[in-house]
Motif scaffolding. Structure first.
Motif, short mmCIF file in Angstrom:
data_model
loop_
_atom_site.label_atom_id
_atom_site.label_comp_id
_atom_site.label_asym_id
_atom_site.label_seq_id
_atom_site.Cartn_x
_atom_site.Cartn_y
_atom_site.Cartn_z
N SER A 72 23.63 40.15 -21.37
CA SER A 72 22.32 40.38 -20.76
C SER A 72 22.41 41.21 -19.49
O SER A 72 21.43 41.83 -19.10
N SER A 75 23.76 47.15 -20.54
CA SER A 75 22.85 47.85 -21.44
C SER A 75 23.56 48.29 -22.71
O SER A 75 22.96 48.92 -23.59
N GLU A 102 18.09 47.15 -24.41
CA GLU A 102 17.41 46.73 -23.19
C GLU A 102 17.31 45.21 -23.24
O GLU A 102 16.90 44.64 -24.25
N SER A 103 17.71 44.54 -22.16
CA SER A 103 17.58 43.08 -22.06
C SER A 103 16.18 42.76 -21.56
O SER A 103 15.73 43.30 -20.55
N ILE A 104 15.48 41.87 -22.28
CA ILE A 104 14.11 41.52 -21.94
C ILE A 104 14.06 40.02 -21.65
O ILE A 104 14.22 39.21 -22.56
N TYR A 106 12.63 36.42 -21.28
CA TYR A 106 11.54 35.77 -22.01
C TYR A 106 11.48 34.30 -21.59
O TYR A 106 12.47 33.58 -21.72
N TYR A 116 16.91 35.60 -23.07
CA TYR A 116 16.77 37.04 -23.20
C TYR A 116 16.53 37.41 -24.66
O TYR A 116 17.14 36.84 -25.57
N TYR A 117 15.65 38.38 -24.86
CA TYR A 117 15.53 39.10 -26.11
C TYR A 117 16.20 40.45 -25.85
O TYR A 117 16.35 40.87 -24.70
N TYR A 118 16.60 41.13 -26.91
CA TYR A 118 17.24 42.43 -26.78
C TYR A 118 16.54 43.43 -27.69
O TYR A 118 16.37 43.18 -28.88
N LYS A 119 16.17 44.57 -27.13
CA LYS A 119 15.58 45.64 -27.91
C LYS A 119 16.64 46.72 -28.07
O LYS A 119 17.01 47.41 -27.13
N LEU A 139 14.39 44.41 -32.52
CA LEU A 139 14.18 43.35 -31.54
C LEU A 139 14.99 42.12 -31.95
O LEU A 139 14.72 41.49 -32.98
N THR A 141 15.79 38.45 -31.39
CA THR A 141 15.21 37.24 -30.80
C THR A 141 16.10 36.06 -31.16
O THR A 141 17.16 36.23 -31.75
#
Length: 159
Positions: A72, A75, A102-104, A106, A116-119, A139, A141
């Protein structure tokens, strides 16, 4: 009376179910034959994160899938596939798969906290024994489904 209200409030605020959701957003990769497109169960392969100290899959194990955890705080994360045979040895005979993402952050819930989600923007690999890699969903999840297909060139891999 105050003690009773405090006790009821404490019991009400605590949940006995706890956090039962899967808290890990980790891509699950399946192994496939590049010619037949059928699922493979492979052995004799070491898989580890580049720069990590532990193996995700050891050559003494056989598997049809592997989880490839992303970092996370980065990149990009790369994984090394070492085939561990007497005829293929040395670093130049490893395959590498690299995720650029990209770490998102959540927020799941008060009980479960954040994750974290990852795109994934780009997925690439070398092509020694890996023929190709396919990203099924960009994505990543915490849903436990296969998101990556790794197609191997194979002749003697167990099916």
């Amino acid at each position: 009376c105050v003690v009773l209200i405090a006790a009821v409030a404490t019991m009400w605020s605590c949940s006995s179910s706890g956090c039962i959701d899967n808290q890990s957003s980790i891509p699950l990769a399946g192994f496939y034959d590049s010619k037949t497109k059928k699922k493979l169960k492979i052995s004799g392969i070491n898989i580890g994160g580049v720069g990590a100290e532990t193996l995700l899959l050891s050559s003494s194990e056989s598997a049809a899938q592997v989880y490839l955890p992303l970092r996370s705080t980065q990149s990009s994360t790369s994984f090394c596939f070492n085939y561990g045979t007497d005829s293929i040895t040395g670093y130049q005979y490893n395959d590498t798969i690299t995720f650029d993402y990209e770490s998102i952050p959540y927020f799941v819930s008060e009980e479960c906290g954040a994750m974290y989600y990852y795109k994934v923007g780009k997925l690439q690999s070398t092509h020694l024994l890996i023929d190709s890699v396919k990203l099924l969903e960009p994505l990543i999840t915490n849903t436990d489904v296969e998101r990556v297909k790794i197609y191997f060139r194979s002749n003697d891999t167990q099916q």
